[in-house]
Design an enzyme around this catalytic site. Structure first.
Site, short mmCIF file in Angstrom:
data_model
loop_
_atom_site.label_atom_id
_atom_site.label_comp_id
_atom_site.label_asym_id
_atom_site.label_seq_id
_atom_site.Cartn_x
_atom_site.Cartn_y
_atom_site.Cartn_z
N ASP A 224 0.84 -1.28 0.06
CA ASP A 224 0.17 0.02 0.13
C ASP A 224 0.99 1.16 0.02
O ASP A 224 2.08 1.14 -0.27
CB ASP A 224 -1.04 -0.08 1.36
CG ASP A 224 -2.17 0.81 0.95
OD1 ASP A 224 -2.17 1.79 0.46
OD2 ASP A 224 -3.53 -0.17 1.26
N HIS A 247 2.07 1.93 -3.21
CA HIS A 247 1.22 3.14 -3.71
C HIS A 247 1.54 4.44 -3.55
O HIS A 247 0.86 5.31 -3.79
CB HIS A 247 -0.16 2.98 -3.05
CG HIS A 247 -1.03 1.67 -3.21
ND1 HIS A 247 -2.31 1.32 -2.89
CD2 HIS A 247 -0.54 0.71 -3.93
CE1 HIS A 247 -2.75 -0.01 -3.31
NE2 HIS A 247 -1.67 -0.33 -4.22
#
Length: 403
Positions: A224, A247
């Site tokens: 993430d 991310h």
């Protein structure tokens, strides 16, 4: 005879693993308080005994977790305030969490420091959250003693002003690896944070309700956000971060469930994004309010980043057909300067801003994003409801004034 007694006394003091030196510094080794360090037996109680004694020390105590040992800890809270002006936790060994089916109680985070001023956590050791058994539980819940537990973050700091965190390796958290909440004047540096690319919600660091936080020289690759800046965070400086996979570095998400949330003076520079899902990202929910402003991303290297630059005021955490609203978190005064590298996707720049609020004063300067294979694919920008200026930017952002 008196000389012999003095010599013996000095030898006993120096031979002890718990000793004072300098200006009242005392070292507390967890092994001296009952820790075993075999990775099998629970050392939580021993760690708390050592912490409690160190916390009462009025000098500058040092809590030592020695190397060449593996310490199994159940959820553990290291609470203050402490009597000392500063307390150091030196981690040379490995600290591991139990598997998800061996937790004795629900806790979030797994390891929690709270209300400890001038805390220093450092060393060459490792903190392993053993998260893989949690990741398969897609609803993010697990049962402990027939009670549903939320998937926990690994290491949390709350109300720890003047925090210093450095040197450690953080692996495989069940959820986010490090949480910094309500901390002012913190420095985080020289960390390695790793989890598989497909591990869900394993952010490297989550920052919220904090100000004057400096993060530098870290290598982060997770499933993430490498770093997420959340509500009520101000004057956050991020420098020299190697991010990937993951991310990217995100502002938000902000405004979920109609919340009023704010971030300001967030500055990211000299960072790289390698094979990440996103690069420089700002994400807000419809229906929220507040602001994200005075934000800069400068001198950013991109290596096959899928979505290098994105502002999304319609974020809804992967859900579809999300409700639109006339209210939104206002995004303004955002600068992108000195981006260079490649985008894996054709759409390299996305400004998806709300019709009612929009994105204002967006500045792009010296941005050069190309395809990894320019002869086969060109990259492009997409934008709606945004105003600002652009200079020497490739691909061209048509909704910004060419300055």
């Amino acid at each position: 005879m008196s000389n012999v007694l003095v010599s013996c006394l000095l030898f006993c003091i120096l031979a002890s693993t718990e000793f004072r030196f300098g200006y009242g510094q005392t070292t507390y080794n967890v092994l001296d308080h009952g820790a075993v360090g075999d990775g099998q037996r629970d050392d939580s109680e021993a760690f708390l005994k050592a912490w409690n004694v160190a916390c009462l020390d009025k000098g500058t105590p040092r809590l030592v977790i020695p190397g060449e040992k593996t310490f199994l800890l159940q959820p553990t809270k290291f609470s203050g305030p402490c009597q000392s002006s500063s307390i150091q936790v030196e981690i040379s060994g490995k600290i591991v969490a139990p598997g998800s089916d061996a937790w004795k109680e629900c806790a979030n985070p797994w390891l929690a420091f709270s209300q400890v001023t001038n805390l220093i956590v450092s060393g060459s050791g490792e903190i392993n959250g053993q998260g893989s058994s949690w990741w398969t539980k897609y609803d993010q819940l697990n049962y402990v003693n027939k009670v549903q537990c939320e998937r926990p973050k690994a290491l949390g700091f709350r109300r720890c002003d003047n925090l210093q965190l450095s040197g450690l390796t953080h692996l495989d958290s069940p959820k986010a690896h490090i949480s910094i909440q309500s901390c002012n004047n913190a420095t985080v540096s020289y960390l390695t944070i790793r989890a598989p690319e497909d591990s869900p919600h394993t952010d490297g660091m989550d920052i919220s309700l904090s100000s004057h936080v400096n993060i530098h020289d870290c290598n982060i690759g997770t499933g993430d956000d490498c770093i997420a800046i959340n509500n009520a965070s101000f004057y956050i400086n991020i420098n020299n971060i190697q991010c990937g996979p993951g991310h990217g570095i995100s502002i938000g998400s902000l405004g979920e469930n109609g919340a009023y949330e704010t971030v300001e003076e967030i500055h990211v520079q000299n960072c790289s994004f390698t094979s990440t899902m996103y690069g420089a990202r700002i994400k807000t929910y419809q229906g929220g309010s507040g602001y994200a402003r005075k934000i800069s991303f400068e001198q950013i290297a991109l290596r096959t980043t899928r979505n290098p630059i994105i502002i999304d005021q319609f974020y809804c955490n992967g859900q579809h057909d999300c409700q639109t609203s006339t209210s939104a978190v206002r995004v303004s005064e955002v600068t992108y300067n000195g981006f260079h590298g490649t985008s894996e996707n054709e759409q390299a720049i996305t400004f998806n801003c709300s019709q009612s609020i929009g994105c204002a004063n967006i500045v792009m300067n010296q941005v050069s994003i190309t395809s990894p294979v320019p002869s086969e694919q060109e990259v492009r920008a997409s934008c709606s409801n945004v105003n600002g200026t652009s200079h020497a930017t490739v691909p061209q952002v048509t909704c910004l004034k060419n300055n």
